[in-house]
Each structure stands twice: as C-alpha cells, then as structure tokens.
Design an enzyme around this catalytic site. Structure first.
Site, short mmCIF file in Angstrom:
data_model
loop_
_atom_site.label_atom_id
_atom_site.label_comp_id
_atom_site.label_asym_id
_atom_site.label_seq_id
_atom_site.Cartn_x
_atom_site.Cartn_y
_atom_site.Cartn_z
N GLN A 52 0.81 -1.21 0.00
CA GLN A 52 0.00 0.00 0.00
C GLN A 52 0.85 1.27 0.00
O GLN A 52 0.32 2.36 -0.21
CB GLN A 52 -0.93 0.02 1.21
CG GLN A 52 -2.06 -0.99 1.11
CD GLN A 52 -2.96 -0.90 2.31
OE1 GLN A 52 -2.69 -1.52 3.33
NE2 GLN A 52 -4.01 -0.10 2.20
N CYS A 102 -10.70 0.69 3.39
CA CYS A 102 -9.30 0.47 3.05
C CYS A 102 -8.68 1.80 2.64
O CYS A 102 -9.28 2.56 1.87
CB CYS A 102 -9.20 -0.53 1.89
SG CYS A 102 -7.52 -0.90 1.38
N LEU A 103 -7.49 2.08 3.16
CA LEU A 103 -6.81 3.33 2.86
C LEU A 103 -6.49 3.46 1.37
O LEU A 103 -6.34 4.57 0.87
CB LEU A 103 -5.54 3.46 3.70
CG LEU A 103 -5.77 3.52 5.21
CD1 LEU A 103 -4.43 3.54 5.94
CD2 LEU A 103 -6.63 4.70 5.60
N HIS A 144 -7.42 -8.80 6.58
CA HIS A 144 -7.43 -7.77 5.55
C HIS A 144 -6.01 -7.42 5.12
O HIS A 144 -5.71 -7.38 3.92
CB HIS A 144 -8.15 -6.52 6.10
CG HIS A 144 -8.21 -5.37 5.14
ND1 HIS A 144 -9.38 -4.99 4.53
CD2 HIS A 144 -7.26 -4.50 4.71
CE1 HIS A 144 -9.14 -3.94 3.75
NE2 HIS A 144 -7.86 -3.62 3.85
N GLU A 145 -5.11 -7.20 6.09
CA GLU A 145 -3.74 -6.79 5.75
C GLU A 145 -2.95 -7.93 5.11
O GLU A 145 -2.18 -7.70 4.17
CB GLU A 145 -3.01 -6.27 7.00
CG GLU A 145 -3.64 -5.03 7.60
CD GLU A 145 -3.85 -3.89 6.63
OE1 GLU A 145 -3.10 -3.75 5.64
OE2 GLU A 145 -4.80 -3.11 6.85
#
Length: 176
Positions: A52, A102-103, A144-145
């Site tokens: 990310q 989510c970023l 998620h990560e």
C-alpha cells in the site's frame, strides 16, 4: 529519519501482486516499518501493508485498541503490531459479516465475511518469531492486511460494495 510514504490508491497494479518475502531483517525493513506507521495514523487507519506504500515486501503494521464506545475511542490504549512475513496458520470456521474500509480505496466500504478468530505467525521487527491469536475486529484486520500481501483486495471478497460521502469516512474506524 522517518520519511512519510504516500498511500497507493486503487487501481495501482502493486495492490494486486503477491508481495515478496523479507529474507534479511536489517535496517531496510526497520526503516520501512517506521515509515509505514507515519501515514497510517493520520489517514486514519488501523493497518497498512507494504504494497500500500508501493513496496512489494511482506511487511504489515497494525495499531488497534478495543473501544467499548465511540467516546472511548480517543482515549483507548492501542497496541502496535509490526509483522514481517506474516501468514495465517489457523482460521476459525465460524465467520461473520462486517463493514471494512481500506486506505487504498478512499470513499469505499464493503461488507466482507471473515473468520471470527485467526492465528498469525510472523517475525517481529527484530526477526524473532511471533504467534498471535486474534479474535473479532483484530482478527478481521489481520486477514485484511495479509490479503494485501497476497494481492487480494477486500472488494474481491465483498458481498456488497458501496461508496460513502467524504464527511462519513471520518466516522468509519475500520479503514485498513
């Protein structure tokens, strides 16, 4: 010295690629970890994977504390997890739907089914082995990560995806 990294936004291709294992835990991943924490906190996010920030390595930072109420969120003590080469070794069969953000997907939320509990094995920032058992939201964040490290996007796992207004995004505390 901490360098603030920019958070990559979808549809950047790095988000859909499997990240590479960290072979040597030296100054490079240490610096990366420090640099990942900086953009995550004000975003506001609870987790960030190296892809990310445009780095294709298996590194994750998560900062989370369980608040009993919205009023308590600002004062709750949070725990910082820094994980190198994390893998989920066990997942509960019991699953639950939950709303995730989510970023890398600003303004997007999704209803995603995740296991209620997971066991994660990894190395900490010093290269020592870790085994973490997580339940509830923390288990969801880990899933998620780690999905990010495997090139899997939360929208791919979603039953429902929807957009939110920018002022509503501050109210959502599940951006990872």
């Amino acid at each position: 010295m901490v360098t603030t990294l920019d958070i990559v936004k979808y549809p950047n291709n790095i988000l859909e690629q499997k990240a590479q294992r960290v072979e040597r835990i030296d100054a490079e991943p240490q610096t990366l970890i420090a640099n990942m924490i900086e953009p995550m906190r004000p975003a506001p996010g609870v987790g960030l994977a190296a892809p990310q920030v445009n780095v294709p390595l298996r590194v994750v930072v998560i900062e989370y504390g369980e608040a009993e109420s919205e009023e308590e969120e600002e004062t709750v003590e949070k725990q910082l997890f820094t994980l190198i080469n994390p893998e989920i070794s066990r997942m509960s069969r019991e699953k639950e739907m939950g709303t995730e953000g989510c970023l890398s997907f600003p303004g997007i939320l999704a209803e995603v089914e995740r296991s209620l509990a997971v066991t994660v094995v990894a190395q900490n920032r010093n290269g020592e082995p870790l085994k973490i058992k997580a339940e509830g939201w923390l288990a969801r964040i880990f899933q998620h990560e780690i999905d990010h490290l495997n090139g899997v996007l939360f929208t791919e796992r979603a039953d429902k995806v929807y957009t939110i207004e920018p002022e509503d995004s501050q109210a959502e505390n599940s951006a990872a």
